[in-house]
Design a protein around this motif. Structure first.
Motif, short mmCIF file in Angstrom:
data_model
loop_
_atom_site.label_atom_id
_atom_site.label_comp_id
_atom_site.label_asym_id
_atom_site.label_seq_id
_atom_site.Cartn_x
_atom_site.Cartn_y
_atom_site.Cartn_z
N ILE A 26 55.15 35.51 42.54
CA ILE A 26 54.34 36.36 41.68
C ILE A 26 52.90 36.30 42.15
N ALA A 27 52.32 37.44 42.48
CA ALA A 27 50.94 37.47 42.98
C ALA A 27 50.13 38.49 42.17
N PRO A 28 49.20 38.02 41.34
CA PRO A 28 48.32 38.95 40.64
C PRO A 28 47.24 39.51 41.56
N GLN A 29 46.77 40.69 41.23
CA GLN A 29 45.72 41.36 42.01
C GLN A 29 44.42 41.38 41.21
N ALA A 30 43.35 40.87 41.81
CA ALA A 30 42.04 40.90 41.16
C ALA A 30 41.46 42.30 41.21
N THR A 31 40.82 42.71 40.15
CA THR A 31 40.09 43.98 40.14
C THR A 31 38.98 43.95 41.18
N GLY A 32 38.96 44.95 42.06
CA GLY A 32 37.93 45.00 43.08
C GLY A 32 38.05 43.92 44.13
N GLY A 33 39.20 43.23 44.18
CA GLY A 33 39.44 42.23 45.22
C GLY A 33 38.71 40.91 45.03
N THR A 34 38.11 40.70 43.85
CA THR A 34 37.42 39.43 43.62
C THR A 34 37.65 38.97 42.18
N TRP A 35 37.89 37.67 42.02
CA TRP A 35 38.19 37.13 40.69
C TRP A 35 36.92 36.93 39.85
N TYR A 36 35.83 36.63 40.53
CA TYR A 36 34.53 36.49 39.85
C TYR A 36 33.46 36.81 40.89
N PRO A 37 32.28 37.30 40.45
CA PRO A 37 31.35 37.93 41.40
C PRO A 37 30.56 36.98 42.30
N TYR A 38 30.25 35.78 41.81
CA TYR A 38 29.35 34.90 42.57
C TYR A 38 30.10 33.68 43.10
N SER A 39 29.38 32.84 43.81
CA SER A 39 29.96 31.60 44.33
C SER A 39 30.57 30.77 43.20
N PHE A 40 31.62 30.02 43.50
CA PHE A 40 32.23 29.15 42.50
C PHE A 40 31.30 28.00 42.12
N LEU A 41 30.23 27.81 42.89
CA LEU A 41 29.27 26.74 42.63
C LEU A 41 28.13 27.17 41.70
N MET A 42 28.16 28.41 41.23
CA MET A 42 27.17 28.88 40.26
C MET A 42 27.54 28.37 38.87
N PRO A 43 26.58 28.29 37.94
CA PRO A 43 26.93 27.96 36.55
C PRO A 43 28.02 28.92 36.06
N PRO A 44 29.05 28.39 35.40
CA PRO A 44 30.18 29.26 35.00
C PRO A 44 29.76 30.50 34.22
N ALA A 45 28.73 30.39 33.40
CA ALA A 45 28.29 31.54 32.59
C ALA A 45 27.89 32.73 33.46
N GLN A 46 27.41 32.46 34.68
CA GLN A 46 26.99 33.55 35.56
C GLN A 46 28.18 34.32 36.14
N ASN A 47 29.36 33.70 36.11
CA ASN A 47 30.56 34.38 36.60
C ASN A 47 31.39 34.98 35.45
N GLU A 48 30.81 34.96 34.26
CA GLU A 48 31.49 35.58 33.12
C GLU A 48 31.09 37.05 32.98
N PRO A 49 31.96 37.89 32.36
CA PRO A 49 33.24 37.54 31.74
C PRO A 49 34.42 37.50 32.70
N TRP A 50 34.13 37.64 34.00
CA TRP A 50 35.22 37.76 34.98
C TRP A 50 36.06 36.49 35.08
N LEU A 51 35.40 35.33 35.05
CA LEU A 51 36.13 34.07 35.19
C LEU A 51 37.11 33.88 34.04
N SER A 52 36.65 34.07 32.82
CA SER A 52 37.55 33.92 31.67
C SER A 52 38.69 34.94 31.71
N SER A 53 38.38 36.14 32.17
CA SER A 53 39.42 37.17 32.30
C SER A 53 40.47 36.76 33.32
N ALA A 54 40.03 36.20 34.46
CA ALA A 54 40.97 35.76 35.50
C ALA A 54 41.85 34.62 34.98
#
Length: 206
Positions: free
Chosen positions: A48-76
């Motif tokens: 089973i392989a889900p597809q991220a919208t626009g090819g990315t699960w969250y917009p910024y580096s995973f090393l950014m504060p989590p709030a900066q990758n929201e709401p995409w991170l929570s959605s993923a």
């Protein structure tokens, strides 16, 4: 935001005894990550392989504060939770559900399983670590019950510092994972044959 768009291969979840949820990296696709199954010992699995919208699960580096990758991170994370629930509803037990990700997908995989630690079939993270500008232990609950986990990474890697991989290893170990980390000197941002071999040996042959 992400919708539950998935591509499947292998056996149907209603017929398989094991399922592997495969998470692609930034700029990748569900189709891409599914091709990895050709090299893994998962012939009898539902894939089973889900597809991220626009090819990315969250917009910024995973090393950014989590709030900066929201709401995409929570959605993923919500997509993965829903897929896991669907697999269980189709009759595959949690201890027979496996997770695999590469790069951004490996980070998302580790974040999801550690926020929802339980006895899974196994976890493979090809170049990834827990998400955030620092580790947030308060986000992580449960116990892995000796779930086999393999993380492979390069030193250096342009996106994932080895220090974060080691910090993630410590958290998962403390939460009961049977974890193995291999660091490859100057491997580059890729997946090596040795990593494939170890994933098969430590996780999929268990």
């Amino acid at each position: 935001m992400h919708s539950k768009k998935i591509i499947t291969a292998g056996k149907k979840t209603t017929e398989a005894k094991k399922a592997l949820i495969m998470i692609h990296g930034r700029g990748g696709s569900a189709e891409d990550i599914l091709t990895l199954s050709n090299y893994l010992e998962v012939r009898d699995y539902a894939l089973i392989a889900p597809q991220a919208t626009g090819g990315t699960w969250y917009p910024y580096s995973f090393l950014m504060p989590p709030a900066q990758n929201e709401p995409w991170l929570s959605s993923a994370l919500a997509v993965l939770k829903e897929i896991t629930a669907d697999v269980i509803a189709d009759g595959i037990s949690r201890e027979n559900i496996y997770f695999l990700g590469f790069s951004q997908g490996a980070c998302l995989t580790l974040e999801f399983v550690t926020r929802n630690a339980d006895t899974y079939g196994g976890v493979v993270a090809f170049t990834g670590g827990l998400i955030g500008d620092k580790i947030y232990p308060e986000n992580y609950t449960g116990n892995f019950g000796n779930t086999p986990v393999f993380i492979g990474t390069s030193n250096p890697d342009p996106h994932v510092p080895v220090e974060r991989v080691r910090a993630s290893e410590k958290i998962l170990k403390e939460m009961g994972a049977e974890i193995k980390v291999n660091v490859y000197n100057n491997m580059g941002h890729t997946i090596s044959q040795d990593e494939i071999n170890l994933a098969n040996e430590l996780v999929f042959r268990k």
